[in-house]
Design a protein around this motif. Structure first.
Motif, PDB file in Angstrom:
ATOM      1  N   GLY A  54      10.605  22.029 -17.338  1.00  0.00           N
ATOM      2  CA  GLY A  54      10.359  23.459 -17.127  1.00  0.00           C
ATOM      3  C   GLY A  54      10.682  23.667 -15.702  1.00  0.00           C
ATOM      4  O   GLY A  54      11.477  24.691 -15.421  1.00  0.00           O
ATOM      5  N   ASP A  55      10.549  22.829 -14.842  1.00  0.00           N
ATOM      6  CA  ASP A  55      11.026  22.982 -13.042  1.00  0.00           C
ATOM      7  C   ASP A  55      12.347  22.852 -13.167  1.00  0.00           C
ATOM      8  O   ASP A  55      13.066  23.735 -12.406  1.00  0.00           O
ATOM      9  N   VAL A  56      13.199  22.045 -13.843  1.00  0.00           N
ATOM     10  CA  VAL A  56      14.581  21.934 -14.047  1.00  0.00           C
ATOM     11  C   VAL A  56      15.174  23.214 -14.288  1.00  0.00           C
ATOM     12  O   VAL A  56      15.989  23.711 -13.888  1.00  0.00           O
ATOM     13  N   GLY A  57      14.535  23.785 -15.450  1.00  0.00           N
ATOM     14  CA  GLY A  57      15.028  24.994 -15.738  1.00  0.00           C
ATOM     15  C   GLY A  57      14.780  26.089 -15.089  1.00  0.00           C
ATOM     16  O   GLY A  57      15.736  27.006 -14.950  1.00  0.00           O
ATOM     17  N   LEU A  58      13.682  26.216 -14.230  1.00  0.00           N
ATOM     18  CA  LEU A  58      13.588  27.338 -13.454  1.00  0.00           C
ATOM     19  C   LEU A  58      14.426  27.337 -12.326  1.00  0.00           C
ATOM     20  O   LEU A  58      14.956  28.238 -11.808  1.00  0.00           O
ATOM     21  N   VAL A 239      25.729  31.892 -26.956  1.00  0.00           N
ATOM     22  CA  VAL A 239      26.166  30.405 -27.216  1.00  0.00           C
ATOM     23  C   VAL A 239      25.824  30.133 -25.674  1.00  0.00           C
ATOM     24  O   VAL A 239      25.577  28.701 -25.672  1.00  0.00           O
ATOM     25  N   ASN A 240      26.372  30.842 -24.745  1.00  0.00           N
ATOM     26  CA  ASN A 240      26.206  30.005 -23.294  1.00  0.00           C
ATOM     27  C   ASN A 240      24.701  29.795 -22.993  1.00  0.00           C
ATOM     28  O   ASN A 240      24.361  28.841 -22.265  1.00  0.00           O
ATOM     29  N   ALA A 241      23.861  30.586 -23.570  1.00  0.00           N
ATOM     30  CA  ALA A 241      22.584  30.456 -23.234  1.00  0.00           C
ATOM     31  C   ALA A 241      21.841  29.060 -23.773  1.00  0.00           C
ATOM     32  O   ALA A 241      21.313  28.364 -23.273  1.00  0.00           O
ATOM     33  N   VAL A 242      22.289  29.030 -24.972  1.00  0.00           N
ATOM     34  CA  VAL A 242      21.690  27.760 -25.675  1.00  0.00           C
ATOM     35  C   VAL A 242      22.577  26.388 -25.144  1.00  0.00           C
ATOM     36  O   VAL A 242      21.776  25.346 -25.227  1.00  0.00           O
ATOM     37  N   ILE A 243      23.668  26.523 -24.831  1.00  0.00           N
ATOM     38  CA  ILE A 243      24.513  25.385 -24.291  1.00  0.00           C
ATOM     39  C   ILE A 243      23.925  25.099 -22.792  1.00  0.00           C
ATOM     40  O   ILE A 243      23.587  23.938 -22.352  1.00  0.00           O
ATOM     41  N   GLY A 244      23.687  26.179 -22.093  1.00  0.00           N
ATOM     42  CA  GLY A 244      22.958  26.007 -20.806  1.00  0.00           C
ATOM     43  C   GLY A 244      21.739  25.301 -20.936  1.00  0.00           C
ATOM     44  O   GLY A 244      21.307  24.202 -20.207  1.00  0.00           O
ATOM     45  N   ALA A 245      20.693  25.819 -22.061  1.00  0.00           N
ATOM     46  CA  ALA A 245      19.527  25.080 -22.067  1.00  0.00           C
ATOM     47  C   ALA A 245      19.777  23.482 -22.751  1.00  0.00           C
ATOM     48  O   ALA A 245      18.866  22.448 -22.319  1.00  0.00           O
ATOM     49  N   ALA A 246      20.579  23.253 -23.487  1.00  0.00           N
ATOM     50  CA  ALA A 246      20.874  21.986 -23.910  1.00  0.00           C
ATOM     51  C   ALA A 246      21.385  21.050 -23.085  1.00  0.00           C
ATOM     52  O   ALA A 246      20.905  19.855 -22.894  1.00  0.00           O
ATOM     53  N   GLU A 247      22.470  21.754 -22.188  1.00  0.00           N
ATOM     54  CA  GLU A 247      23.069  20.569 -21.479  1.00  0.00           C
ATOM     55  C   GLU A 247      22.635  20.438 -19.961  1.00  0.00           C
ATOM     56  O   GLU A 247      23.125  19.564 -19.231  1.00  0.00           O
ATOM     57  N   ALA A 248      22.072  21.377 -19.611  1.00  0.00           N
ATOM     58  CA  ALA A 248      21.466  21.627 -18.140  1.00  0.00           C
ATOM     59  C   ALA A 248      20.007  21.226 -17.984  1.00  0.00           C
ATOM     60  O   ALA A 248      19.638  20.583 -16.939  1.00  0.00           O
TER      61      ALA A 248
END
Length: 445
Positions: A54-58, A239-248
């Motif tokens: 969660g912190d990585v995502g924030l 597409v960019n949103a889910v790729i961002g979540a998956a790879e970042a």
């Protein structure tokens, strides 16, 4: 608008690769080297400080929120102010924010709110940088050579990201993420210096506008009246949103738990970069007649990396999947840039680019922020499979849009649109990214 006569390129450079194209490419390569590793470094800096998914995502979302907020303003300003000055100022802001980020991490006292704040400053700089950069690049080549020039530009950027990802993974593993962030700060300084030497003597004076809101309305009309444009932008919003979540977010966690840490994850990202280089080589030769049909079909393989992380595949197989997806997305990226160069009026370019980028990244903060809660609610494996499914379904939906299937490459002729090399750099058509300074903008193009 009067187009100045073409200038001679130096021996050893193609006739279309003038001074400004060369400087812009070199600057993008410099930031590509720094950003590819910095994307990995930021995630591992949060983890090293005791953060979780969660912190990585924030922290990742903190960079994207101001990008979303200020992007339209950046596009309007880039159609009013000298674009090279906007770019240099943005590079300076990114340099300072990454240098401060590096200093905090190296001190061992970095706190989550500080990392989020510095990421937000970097995102603000990029909001003003990207619309100006896209117009600058596309205005430096002729219509006849546009596809080849964009392919070579992207090859340079993607090639630098191969080295940057490999360097980032190795550097983080040996000395930690702080030094990689310092390298990224230095890369922004180099890029800003190169862009300061752009030749803008032939910039066409801008016509006085009716105010920023009027400029934004004009850009919106240009965007909204083209179904192929807004449908693909809507597709990539998700597409960019889910790729961002998956790879970042999920990618570093899968690497940490199953693949061996930062080094193999960096190698997997480098394999993606190698695929984009091969895709660029392909596009220097291949000129698909139906630009967007060919490009959109090549978005389908982008669903594979999320599925590979869900399994998870061993590092060699993951690298193969990333390589194939890199080839595919590069075909899309060059086709998209060529379509924009061909279809968008030059005087509205930065504003259309801003709407394009805004749509493409609008959901990224939400996806980054929800990546951790989604993992807790559904599990990481189910979340990754969901990412793959969304990419496939949305891409198939876009293929039902008639204009996407029918838009054809316009062969150059006496009336072909597009300024000559080193022509008026104040205007030019939009591009889907990657601008190297963003790292990954549109699905990694």
């Amino acid at each position: 608008m009067t187009t100045p006569p073409p200038r001679r390129s130096r021996p050893g450079r193609p006739s279309w690769a003038g001074r400004n194209y060369t400087l812009l490419t070199a600057a993008a390569v410099a930031t590509g080297l720094g950003n590819a590793g910095a994307l990995i470094a930021a995630a591992f800096a949060v983890l090293d400080a005791g953060g979780d998914s969660g912190d990585v995502g924030l922290v990742a979302a903190a960079r994207t929120v101001p990008l979303v907020v200020f992007l339209l303003i950046g596009g309007a300003l880039a159609d009013r102010l000298p674009r090279h000055r906007v770019m240099v100022a943005a590079n300076a802001a990114n340099c300072l924010s990454q240098a401060a980020f590096a200093a905090l991490v190296l001190s061992g006292e970095a706190q989550l709110w500080q990392m989020a704040l510095l990421s937000a400053i970097g995102g603000t700089g990029h909001a003003f940088f990207s619309p100006a950069a896209e117009g600058m690049l596309l205005s430096t080549v002729t219509s006849e050579q546009a596809g080849r020039a964009f392919a070579f530009f992207r090859m340079g950027v993607n090639g630098s990201q191969i080295g940057g990802a490999a360097l980032g993974g190795a550097l983080i593993a040996v000395v930690g993420p702080g030094w990689m962030l310092a390298v990224d700060a230095a890369a922004f300084a180099v890029a800003g210096s190169l862009r300061a030497f752009l030749d803008v003597r032939d910039v066409t004076p801008r016509e006085p506008g009716g105010g920023m809101l009027a400029d934004l309305r004009d850009g919106w009309r240009e965007f909204a009246t083209r179904p192929w444009l807004w449908s693909i932008v809507l597709q990539f919003a998700v597409v960019n949103a889910v790729i961002g979540a998956a790879e970042a977010v999920y990618g570093p966690l899968v690497a940490e738990e199953h693949l061996g840490g930062a080094r193999p994850w960096g190698l997997a990202l480098a394999a993606f970069g190698a695929g984009t280089v091969l895709g660029g080589l392909l596009m220097t030769r291949w000129r698909p007649r139906r630009l967007l049909l060919a490009g959109t079909l090549c978005v389908l393989p982008i669903a594979m990396p999320s599925a590979a992380l869900a399994l998870p595949l061993p590092v060699p197989l993951l690298a193969v999947v990333m390589f194939v997806s890199g080839v595919s997305i590069e075909v899309f990226g060059v086709s998209w840039m060529t379509a924009l160069h061909q279809e968008i009026p030059e005087d509205k370019l930065s504003r259309v680019a801003a709407y394009d980028m805004l749509g493409s990244i609008a959901l990224l903060p939400l996806a980054m922020s929800l990546a951790g809660p989604a993992e807790n609610a559904f599990g990481r494996t189910a979340s990754l499979w969901g990412c793959s499914t969304l990419i496939l379904l949305l891409t198939l939906a876009v293929l039902t849009v008639p204009d996407v299937r029918r838009l054809r490459r316009r062969e150059p002729g006496p009336t072909a649109k597009g300024p000559v090399a080193d022509g008026p750099l104040g205007e030019g058509p939009a591009t889907p990214g990657p601008t190297a300074d963003e790292g990954q903008h549109r699905a990694l193009p």
